[in-house]
Design a protein around this motif. Sequence first.
Motif, PDB file in Angstrom:
ATOM      1  N   LEU A  79       0.816  -1.208   0.000  1.00  0.00           N
ATOM      2  CA  LEU A  79       0.000   0.000   0.000  1.00  0.00           C
ATOM      3  C   LEU A  79       0.854   1.264   0.000  1.00  0.00           C
ATOM      4  CD1 LEU A  79      -2.795  -0.993   2.541  1.00  0.00           C
ATOM      5  CD2 LEU A  79      -2.992  -0.794   0.060  1.00  0.00           C
ATOM      6  N   ALA A  80       2.056   1.176   0.551  1.00  0.00           N
ATOM      7  CA  ALA A  80       2.927   2.349   0.639  1.00  0.00           C
ATOM      8  C   ALA A  80       3.612   2.658  -0.691  1.00  0.00           C
ATOM      9  CB  ALA A  80       3.979   2.125   1.723  1.00  0.00           C
ATOM     10  N   GLN A  81       3.600   1.732  -1.620  1.00  0.00           N
ATOM     11  CA  GLN A  81       4.251   1.935  -2.907  1.00  0.00           C
ATOM     12  C   GLN A  81       3.454   2.935  -3.746  1.00  0.00           C
ATOM     13  OE1 GLN A  81       7.236   0.594  -3.681  1.00  0.00           O
ATOM     14  NE2 GLN A  81       7.184  -0.241  -1.626  1.00  0.00           N
ATOM     15  N   PRO A  82       4.143   3.870  -4.405  1.00  0.00           N
ATOM     16  CA  PRO A  82       3.415   4.823  -5.250  1.00  0.00           C
ATOM     17  C   PRO A  82       2.802   4.116  -6.462  1.00  0.00           C
ATOM     18  CG  PRO A  82       5.776   5.076  -5.539  1.00  0.00           C
ATOM     19  CD  PRO A  82       5.578   4.078  -4.428  1.00  0.00           C
ATOM     20  N   LYS A  83       1.727   4.696  -6.943  1.00  0.00           N
ATOM     21  CA  LYS A  83       1.081   4.146  -8.130  1.00  0.00           C
ATOM     22  C   LYS A  83       1.957   4.405  -9.339  1.00  0.00           C
ATOM     23  CE  LYS A  83      -3.597   4.931  -6.580  1.00  0.00           C
ATOM     24  NZ  LYS A  83      -4.870   5.589  -6.837  1.00  0.00           N
ATOM     25  N   PRO A  84       1.919   3.503 -10.308  1.00  0.00           N
ATOM     26  CA  PRO A  84       2.640   3.788 -11.560  1.00  0.00           C
ATOM     27  C   PRO A  84       2.065   5.044 -12.211  1.00  0.00           C
ATOM     28  CG  PRO A  84       1.969   1.481 -11.448  1.00  0.00           C
ATOM     29  CD  PRO A  84       1.308   2.188 -10.306  1.00  0.00           C
ATOM     30  N   LEU A  85       2.921   5.809 -12.862  1.00  0.00           N
ATOM     31  CA  LEU A  85       2.516   7.062 -13.486  1.00  0.00           C
ATOM     32  C   LEU A  85       1.386   6.852 -14.486  1.00  0.00           C
ATOM     33  CD1 LEU A  85       2.903  10.066 -13.929  1.00  0.00           C
ATOM     34  CD2 LEU A  85       4.713   9.505 -15.574  1.00  0.00           C
ATOM     35  N   LYS A  86       1.470   5.808 -15.255  1.00  0.00           N
ATOM     36  CA  LYS A  86       0.430   5.520 -16.249  1.00  0.00           C
ATOM     37  C   LYS A  86      -0.934   5.378 -15.574  1.00  0.00           C
ATOM     38  CE  LYS A  86      -0.462   2.339 -20.059  1.00  0.00           C
ATOM     39  NZ  LYS A  86       0.078   1.205 -20.820  1.00  0.00           N
ATOM     40  N   THR A  87      -0.987   4.706 -14.428  1.00  0.00           N
ATOM     41  CA  THR A  87      -2.229   4.531 -13.673  1.00  0.00           C
ATOM     42  C   THR A  87      -2.707   5.865 -13.118  1.00  0.00           C
ATOM     43  OG1 THR A  87      -1.595   2.284 -13.073  1.00  0.00           O
ATOM     44  CG2 THR A  87      -3.290   3.335 -11.711  1.00  0.00           C
ATOM     45  N   LEU A  88      -1.800   6.637 -12.557  1.00  0.00           N
ATOM     46  CA  LEU A  88      -2.149   7.935 -11.988  1.00  0.00           C
ATOM     47  C   LEU A  88      -2.735   8.861 -13.048  1.00  0.00           C
ATOM     48  CD1 LEU A  88      -2.069   9.762  -9.483  1.00  0.00           C
ATOM     49  CD2 LEU A  88       0.228  10.439 -10.186  1.00  0.00           C
ATOM     50  N   LEU A  89      -2.120   8.902 -14.216  1.00  0.00           N
ATOM     51  CA  LEU A  89      -2.628   9.739 -15.299  1.00  0.00           C
ATOM     52  C   LEU A  89      -4.010   9.282 -15.771  1.00  0.00           C
ATOM     53  CD1 LEU A  89       0.632  10.236 -17.366  1.00  0.00           C
ATOM     54  CD2 LEU A  89      -0.581  11.972 -16.051  1.00  0.00           C
ATOM     55  N   ARG A  90      -4.207   7.979 -15.816  1.00  0.00           N
ATOM     56  CA  ARG A  90      -5.508   7.449 -16.232  1.00  0.00           C
ATOM     57  C   ARG A  90      -6.582   7.794 -15.199  1.00  0.00           C
ATOM     58  NH1 ARG A  90      -4.579   1.818 -17.844  1.00  0.00           N
ATOM     59  NH2 ARG A  90      -3.653   1.999 -15.892  1.00  0.00           N
ATOM     60  N   GLU A  91      -6.246   7.731 -13.910  1.00  0.00           N
ATOM     61  CA  GLU A  91      -7.213   8.069 -12.865  1.00  0.00           C
ATOM     62  C   GLU A  91      -7.614   9.542 -12.920  1.00  0.00           C
ATOM     63  OE1 GLU A  91      -5.338   6.905  -9.230  1.00  0.00           O
ATOM     64  OE2 GLU A  91      -5.858   4.799  -9.492  1.00  0.00           O
ATOM     65  N   LYS A  92      -6.715  10.386 -13.392  1.00  0.00           N
ATOM     66  CA  LYS A  92      -6.970  11.824 -13.452  1.00  0.00           C
ATOM     67  C   LYS A  92      -7.429  12.260 -14.841  1.00  0.00           C
ATOM     68  CE  LYS A  92      -3.755  12.967  -9.773  1.00  0.00           C
ATOM     69  NZ  LYS A  92      -4.656  13.676  -8.873  1.00  0.00           N
ATOM     70  N   ARG A  93      -7.921  11.337 -15.634  1.00  0.00           N
ATOM     71  CA  ARG A  93      -8.257  11.614 -17.028  1.00  0.00           C
ATOM     72  C   ARG A  93      -9.378  12.638 -17.206  1.00  0.00           C
ATOM     73  NH1 ARG A  93      -9.920   6.450 -16.118  1.00  0.00           N
ATOM     74  NH2 ARG A  93     -12.150   6.130 -16.101  1.00  0.00           N
ATOM     75  N   ASP A  94     -10.162  12.882 -16.169  1.00  0.00           N
ATOM     76  CA  ASP A  94     -11.231  13.874 -16.276  1.00  0.00           C
ATOM     77  C   ASP A  94     -10.709  15.296 -16.075  1.00  0.00           C
ATOM     78  OD1 ASP A  94     -13.086  11.896 -16.779  1.00  0.00           O
ATOM     79  OD2 ASP A  94     -13.668  11.692 -14.678  1.00  0.00           O
ATOM     80  N   ASN A  95      -9.451  15.425 -15.759  1.00  0.00           N
ATOM     81  CA  ASN A  95      -8.833  16.731 -15.555  1.00  0.00           C
ATOM     82  C   ASN A  95      -7.698  16.940 -16.548  1.00  0.00           C
ATOM     83  OD1 ASN A  95     -10.502  17.124 -13.392  1.00  0.00           O
ATOM     84  ND2 ASN A  95      -8.931  16.915 -11.845  1.00  0.00           N
ATOM     85  N   ARG A  96      -7.326  18.194 -16.715  1.00  0.00           N
ATOM     86  CA  ARG A  96      -6.095  18.498 -17.435  1.00  0.00           C
ATOM     87  C   ARG A  96      -4.958  18.197 -16.466  1.00  0.00           C
ATOM     88  NH1 ARG A  96      -9.871  22.354 -18.247  1.00  0.00           N
ATOM     89  NH2 ARG A  96     -10.659  22.364 -20.371  1.00  0.00           N
ATOM     90  N   ARG A  97      -3.816  17.792 -17.008  1.00  0.00           N
ATOM     91  CA  ARG A  97      -2.692  17.456 -16.148  1.00  0.00           C
ATOM     92  C   ARG A  97      -1.465  18.244 -16.562  1.00  0.00           C
ATOM     93  NH1 ARG A  97      -4.748  12.150 -18.107  1.00  0.00           N
ATOM     94  NH2 ARG A  97      -5.556  13.741 -19.462  1.00  0.00           N
TER      95      ARG A  97
END
Length: 139
Positions: free
Chosen positions: A18-36
């Motif tokens: 749980l302490a491991q950061p999410k992969p960047l690809k996953t993080l970007l996909r989760e934030k897909r409703d926003n501009r990044r």
Amino acid sequence: MRNWLIIFPLVLFGSLALAQPKPLKTLLREKRDNRRILLFYGTPSGGLTEQQRKLQAAQAELDDRDMDVITLDASSITIVDRQFLEQTYKLNPNVGFTGWLIGKDGGVKETYRHLVDPAQLFGLVDKMPMRKIEMRRKQ
């Protein structure tokens, strides 16, 4: 007692996972409703503190435009994330700073080789068709 020998490693492993950061690809996909705004600092002198200060001062404008800031440091990025940046966004790891404006559609709208000026960033975003629709809806 024997059950604890089995459960304890599972609990320990689970909390480490749980302490491991999410992969960047996953993080970007989760934030897909926003501009990044994706910012990569290849060297310690890449201007991280100055850039963060500028963007924090403009937090209300970032929120108004549905923009998330994702900061990556070369010293702490995973190999998988580095490869993802190189393949997807053509990252040159030898450059001190690279930034990308990623639209809600997932496309790269602008690439920056220098610190990002929030006013220029907002000017670019406000010209986008989807942003114009959003502004009309808010009125």
